[in-house]
Design a protein around this motif. Structure first.
Motif, PDB file in Angstrom:
ATOM      1  N   VAL A  40       0.857  -1.183   0.000  1.00 49.73           N
ATOM      2  CA  VAL A  40       0.000   0.000   0.000  1.00 49.73           C
ATOM      3  C   VAL A  40       0.892   1.231   0.000  1.00 49.73           C
ATOM      4  O   VAL A  40       1.812   1.349   0.818  1.00 49.73           O
ATOM      5  N   THR A  41       0.632   2.122  -0.933  1.00 48.06           N
ATOM      6  CA  THR A  41       1.359   3.383  -1.020  1.00 48.06           C
ATOM      7  C   THR A  41       0.376   4.525  -0.860  1.00 48.06           C
ATOM      8  O   THR A  41      -0.642   4.575  -1.551  1.00 48.06           O
ATOM      9  N   MET A  42       0.646   5.416   0.077  1.00 52.47           N
ATOM     10  CA  MET A  42      -0.129   6.648   0.213  1.00 52.47           C
ATOM     11  C   MET A  42       0.734   7.764  -0.409  1.00 52.47           C
ATOM     12  O   MET A  42       0.990   7.749  -1.591  1.00 52.47           O
ATOM     13  N   SER A  43       1.249   8.676   0.420  1.00 51.23           N
ATOM     14  CA  SER A  43       2.210   9.631  -0.117  1.00 51.23           C
ATOM     15  C   SER A  43       3.573   8.958  -0.291  1.00 51.23           C
ATOM     16  O   SER A  43       4.400   9.391  -1.081  1.00 51.23           O
ATOM     17  N   ALA A  44       3.789   7.890   0.460  1.00 55.29           N
ATOM     18  CA  ALA A  44       4.999   7.067   0.366  1.00 55.29           C
ATOM     19  C   ALA A  44       4.583   5.634   0.679  1.00 55.29           C
ATOM     20  O   ALA A  44       3.496   5.391   1.211  1.00 55.29           O
ATOM     21  N   PRO A  45       5.428   4.643   0.329  1.00 50.98           N
ATOM     22  CA  PRO A  45       5.058   3.257   0.634  1.00 50.98           C
ATOM     23  C   PRO A  45       4.912   3.025   2.140  1.00 50.98           C
ATOM     24  O   PRO A  45       5.806   3.376   2.912  1.00 50.98           O
ATOM     25  N   LEU A  46       3.771   2.474   2.557  1.00 48.93           N
ATOM     26  CA  LEU A  46       3.587   2.067   3.946  1.00 48.93           C
ATOM     27  C   LEU A  46       4.195   0.690   4.169  1.00 48.93           C
ATOM     28  O   LEU A  46       4.865   0.439   5.162  1.00 48.93           O
ATOM     29  N   PHE A  47       3.916  -0.213   3.227  1.00 53.04           N
ATOM     30  CA  PHE A  47       4.547  -1.532   3.218  1.00 53.04           C
ATOM     31  C   PHE A  47       4.493  -2.052   1.799  1.00 53.04           C
ATOM     32  O   PHE A  47       3.702  -1.579   0.966  1.00 53.04           O
ATOM     33  N   SER A  48       5.362  -3.016   1.492  1.00 54.61           N
ATOM     34  CA  SER A  48       5.431  -3.552   0.123  1.00 54.61           C
ATOM     35  C   SER A  48       5.916  -4.994   0.169  1.00 54.61           C
ATOM     36  O   SER A  48       6.570  -5.420   1.128  1.00 54.61           O
ATOM     37  N   ASN A  49       5.550  -5.750  -0.867  1.00 51.87           N
ATOM     38  CA  ASN A  49       5.987  -7.145  -1.004  1.00 51.87           C
ATOM     39  C   ASN A  49       5.762  -7.953   0.272  1.00 51.87           C
ATOM     40  O   ASN A  49       6.612  -8.757   0.675  1.00 51.87           O
ATOM     41  N   LEU A  50       4.602  -7.734   0.888  1.00 55.52           N
ATOM     42  CA  LEU A  50       4.284  -8.434   2.129  1.00 55.52           C
ATOM     43  C   LEU A  50       3.640  -9.779   1.809  1.00 55.52           C
ATOM     44  O   LEU A  50       2.595  -9.845   1.156  1.00 55.52           O
ATOM     45  N   ASN A  51       4.271 -10.843   2.273  1.00 58.24           N
ATOM     46  CA  ASN A  51       3.742 -12.196   2.105  1.00 58.24           C
ATOM     47  C   ASN A  51       3.448 -12.769   3.488  1.00 58.24           C
ATOM     48  O   ASN A  51       4.335 -12.832   4.347  1.00 58.24           O
ATOM     49  N   LEU A  52       2.205 -13.166   3.694  1.00 58.36           N
ATOM     50  CA  LEU A  52       1.777 -13.572   5.029  1.00 58.36           C
ATOM     51  C   LEU A  52       0.591 -14.511   4.923  1.00 58.36           C
ATOM     52  O   LEU A  52      -0.275 -14.334   4.063  1.00 58.36           O
ATOM     53  N   VAL A  53       0.566 -15.512   5.791  1.00 57.54           N
ATOM     54  CA  VAL A  53      -0.570 -16.429   5.877  1.00 57.54           C
ATOM     55  C   VAL A  53      -1.119 -16.373   7.289  1.00 57.54           C
ATOM     56  O   VAL A  53      -0.368 -16.463   8.269  1.00 57.54           O
ATOM     57  N   ILE A  54      -2.437 -16.166   7.407  1.00 59.06           N
ATOM     58  CA  ILE A  54      -3.105 -16.170   8.714  1.00 59.06           C
ATOM     59  C   ILE A  54      -3.941 -17.440   8.797  1.00 59.06           C
ATOM     60  O   ILE A  54      -4.850 -17.658   7.981  1.00 59.06           O
ATOM     61  N   SER A  55      -3.607 -18.272   9.776  1.00 62.98           N
ATOM     62  CA  SER A  55      -4.233 -19.591   9.892  1.00 62.98           C
ATOM     63  C   SER A  55      -4.955 -19.738  11.216  1.00 62.98           C
ATOM     64  O   SER A  55      -4.798 -18.922  12.128  1.00 62.98           O
ATOM     65  N   ALA A  56      -5.757 -20.791  11.311  1.00 65.94           N
ATOM     66  CA  ALA A  56      -6.444 -21.104  12.568  1.00 65.94           C
ATOM     67  C   ALA A  56      -5.415 -21.227  13.687  1.00 65.94           C
ATOM     68  O   ALA A  56      -4.351 -21.837  13.504  1.00 65.94           O
ATOM     69  N   GLY A  57      -5.712 -20.628  14.841  1.00 64.48           N
ATOM     70  CA  GLY A  57      -4.800 -20.704  15.976  1.00 64.48           C
ATOM     71  C   GLY A  57      -3.797 -19.573  16.057  1.00 64.48           C
ATOM     72  O   GLY A  57      -3.109 -19.427  17.068  1.00 64.48           O
ATOM     73  N   ASP A  58      -3.696 -18.765  15.001  1.00 61.80           N
ATOM     74  CA  ASP A  58      -2.744 -17.648  15.032  1.00 61.80           C
ATOM     75  C   ASP A  58      -3.209 -16.564  15.991  1.00 61.80           C
ATOM     76  O   ASP A  58      -4.390 -16.212  16.034  1.00 61.80           O
ATOM     77  N   ARG A  59      -2.281 -16.042  16.734  1.00 63.67           N
ATOM     78  CA  ARG A  59      -2.482 -14.827  17.531  1.00 63.67           C
ATOM     79  C   ARG A  59      -1.359 -13.883  17.093  1.00 63.67           C
ATOM     80  O   ARG A  59      -0.252 -13.937  17.613  1.00 63.67           O
ATOM     81  N   LEU A  60      -1.656 -13.057  16.107  1.00 66.33           N
ATOM     82  CA  LEU A  60      -0.632 -12.268  15.421  1.00 66.33           C
ATOM     83  C   LEU A  60      -0.632 -10.827  15.911  1.00 66.33           C
ATOM     84  O   LEU A  60      -1.649 -10.138  15.856  1.00 66.33           O
ATOM     85  N   GLY A  61       0.515 -10.362  16.392  1.00 61.26           N
ATOM     86  CA  GLY A  61       0.683  -8.960  16.755  1.00 61.26           C
ATOM     87  C   GLY A  61       1.318  -8.195  15.610  1.00 61.26           C
ATOM     88  O   GLY A  61       2.283  -8.681  15.006  1.00 61.26           O
ATOM     89  N   ILE A  62       0.767  -7.017  15.291  1.00 59.08           N
ATOM     90  CA  ILE A  62       1.341  -6.158  14.259  1.00 59.08           C
ATOM     91  C   ILE A  62       1.978  -4.955  14.941  1.00 59.08           C
ATOM     92  O   ILE A  62       1.322  -4.243  15.707  1.00 59.08           O
ATOM     93  N   VAL A  63       3.260  -4.735  14.654  1.00 59.88           N
ATOM     94  CA  VAL A  63       4.020  -3.671  15.306  1.00 59.88           C
ATOM     95  C   VAL A  63       4.605  -2.744  14.246  1.00 59.88           C
ATOM     96  O   VAL A  63       5.202  -3.209  13.273  1.00 59.88           O
TER      97      VAL A  63
END
Length: 509
Positions: free
Chosen positions: A11-34
């Motif tokens: 996602v790019t707004m005025s600048a890239p926020l994040f790029s080339n993000l590869n991620l899988v969210i599965s049953a049982g995941d407790r994922l923290g985003i920092v």
């Protein structure tokens, strides 16, 4: 089983926020985003919820997946509804009539008192409004739960309650949490995503252990980058020597060799990746003008009271000395903020305090409350700084830029700034006041993790004398060297905050 898959997401707004993000969210995941303030956490949650299309890449969700997204803000449409009605409104129309029992089940699981359920959302505290938003989503029985800064406005008891509730959820329901609360992340997550403009990193570890792993990865990347750049410089020096010899001797072979060495150096430089450097959200720096006085404030069995004079607790005989970093512990409503206000008035407006509080004349106060009320919403950062501290226009602009308030924001209303920017602006104002005693009520509210750690480091580096009220367990553990517990209408000194933390967690559980 993968429920949500991200492939090369960006996602790019005025600048890239994040790029080339590869991620899988599965049953049982407790994922923290920092990530730092304004660096894409909320944006990523909105992408996961399907409320925002990414700039690049793909999101795949299993067919029929119900995603529950708890955002930070309460909508105006909910303010006049009762707590119970606000949650019931979230039920699908075909369930609203015959499945209202779901609402009571969810409110029971969150320990919402019966009397609280009929209050309008407008009349609820920020913490109860937060729990109302969580209840609205949970009543819809989502397959995935997304939480955006869920501990904002919550006291320790409610944070403990939320932790217990999350840990009791069915394990097959993945939970994704964007948060700056380090202790909360450690208590509720088993994976951590460090969101970055490039090369986001994921670890199958809760926050603190993941942070150590990330630091090691970054340090290794920095060492490799320095090695690669050193080799490239050596190749270029060799090429320059051969080039001079080739020119003098007219050797075509040396000319070719020179070209090959330069090409190897270019390939190495192009492939070399510098270690990630977090773009600062704005520096936090404090000051300490010092004092020769050893005892700063003496309390002679002070009675802390509500505005209408109702007693809350007594302090006993207490002294606050130079170098003390006193943390006030206690559940909500025991009078911690009233005590902070009493100390503030004893220093700044002594004629308004009838209680036996003795303040050493050399004390210079640096004060910040929960609401950051020292920052008027209709003022501008530039005008506030110039007026309060008599710094010139150019100096004020430079200080503001260093604190994370960009040139284009400096003449806009403070009310238009983000919470993180206002918090950093307040820290700048505290620094310019050049105090020798800090009085801080919930100072880490709105600060991202880098900001929290910077504030901790400054308080320790300057050996600042302070009294702090905070619900941030990581901050309390890092900064406090004395702990005053308000309980059963009296103040007592304890050796450590851990017993209080445990008692709150046991009550919540």
């Amino acid at each position: 089983m993968a429920l949500i898959s991200l492939k090369n997401l960006g996602v790019t707004m005025s600048a890239p926020l994040f790029s080339n993000l590869n991620l899988v969210i599965s049953a049982g995941d407790r994922l923290g985003i920092v990530a730092a303030n304004g660096r894409g956490k909320s944006t990523l949650l909105r992408c996961l919820a399907g409320a925002l299309d990414p700039t690049t890449g793909d999101i795949t969700r299993t067919r029929g997946l119900r995603v529950g997204h708890v955002e930070q803000a309460v909508s105006a449409a909910l303010l006049e509804r009762s707590f119970h009605q606000a949650v019931a409104d979230a039920l699908p129309p075909d369930q609203a009539d015959h499945e209202l029992w779901r609402v009571d089940v969810v409110l029971d699981s969150l320990d919402v008192p019966e009397a609280m359920r009929e209050r309008p959302v407008r009349a609820l505290s920020g913490g109860w409004q937060r729990l109302a938003l969580i209840a609205r989503v949970w009543v819809t029985d989502p397959d995935v739960l997304l939480l955006d800064e869920p501990t904002n406005h919550l006291d320790l008891a409610k944070i403990g309650q939320l932790e217990s509730w999350l840990n009791a959820l069915p394990r097959d329901v993945p939970v994704v949490v964007a948060s700056h609360d380090r202790a909360f992340l450690d208590a509720t997550t088993n994976r951590t995503l460090f969101l970055r403009p490039e090369q986001s990193a994921v670890f199958s570890l809760p926050y603190s252990r993941a942070r150590q792993a990330l630091d090691e990865v970054d340090a290794s990347a920095e060492r490799k980058f320095q090695r690669d750049m050193k080799v490239a410089q050596q190749l270029r020096r060799q090429a320059a020597k051969l080039n001079n010899i080739g020119i003098n001797s007219g050797s075509d072979l040396l000319t070719v060799k020179t070209k090959q060495l330069n090409q190897r150096a270019e390939r190495l430089e192009d492939a070399a990746l510098p270690a990630h450097r977090e773009r600062s959200s704005g520096a936090i720096k404090l000051a300490n003008r010092g004092t020769h006085a050893k005892v700063l404030i003496t309390l002679d069995d002070v009675s802390v009271e509500t505005p209408d004079g109702t007693p809350l607790f007594r302090t006993g005989k207490r002294v606050i000395c130079q170098g003390d970093r006193i943390v006030l512990l206690g559940r909500n409503g025991v009078g911690k903020s009233r005590f902070v206000e009493l100390i503030r008035r004893a220093i700044a407006e002594p004629e308004t305090v009838a209680q036996p509080v003795k303040v050493t004349p050399s004390v210079v106060l640096g004060y910040s409350d929960q609401a950051l009320s020292g920052m008027r919403a209709d003022d501008t950062p530039l005008a506030m700084l110039s007026r309060k501290f008599e710094v010139g226009d150019q100096r004020a602009r430079s200080l503001l830029a260093g604190a994370g308030v960009s040139i284009e924001m400096q003449e806009r209303r403070i009310g238009a700034l983000s919470g993180g920017q206002v918090a950093r602006l307040m820290m700048l104002a505290l620094r310019l006041a050049n105090p020798n005693f800090y009085l801080l009520d919930e100072p880490t509210n709105h600060l991202d993790i880098d900001g929290q750690e910077a504030l901790e480091a400054e308080l320790l580096a300057h050996q600042a004398s302070c009294v702090l009220a905070s619900h941030d367990r990581s901050f309390i553990r890092a900064v406090g060297n004395r702990f005053w517990l308000v309980e059963k209408r009296k103040l007592t000194e304890v050796d450590s905050p851990e017993a209080f933390f445990r008692s709150v967690a046991e009550t919540a559980g």
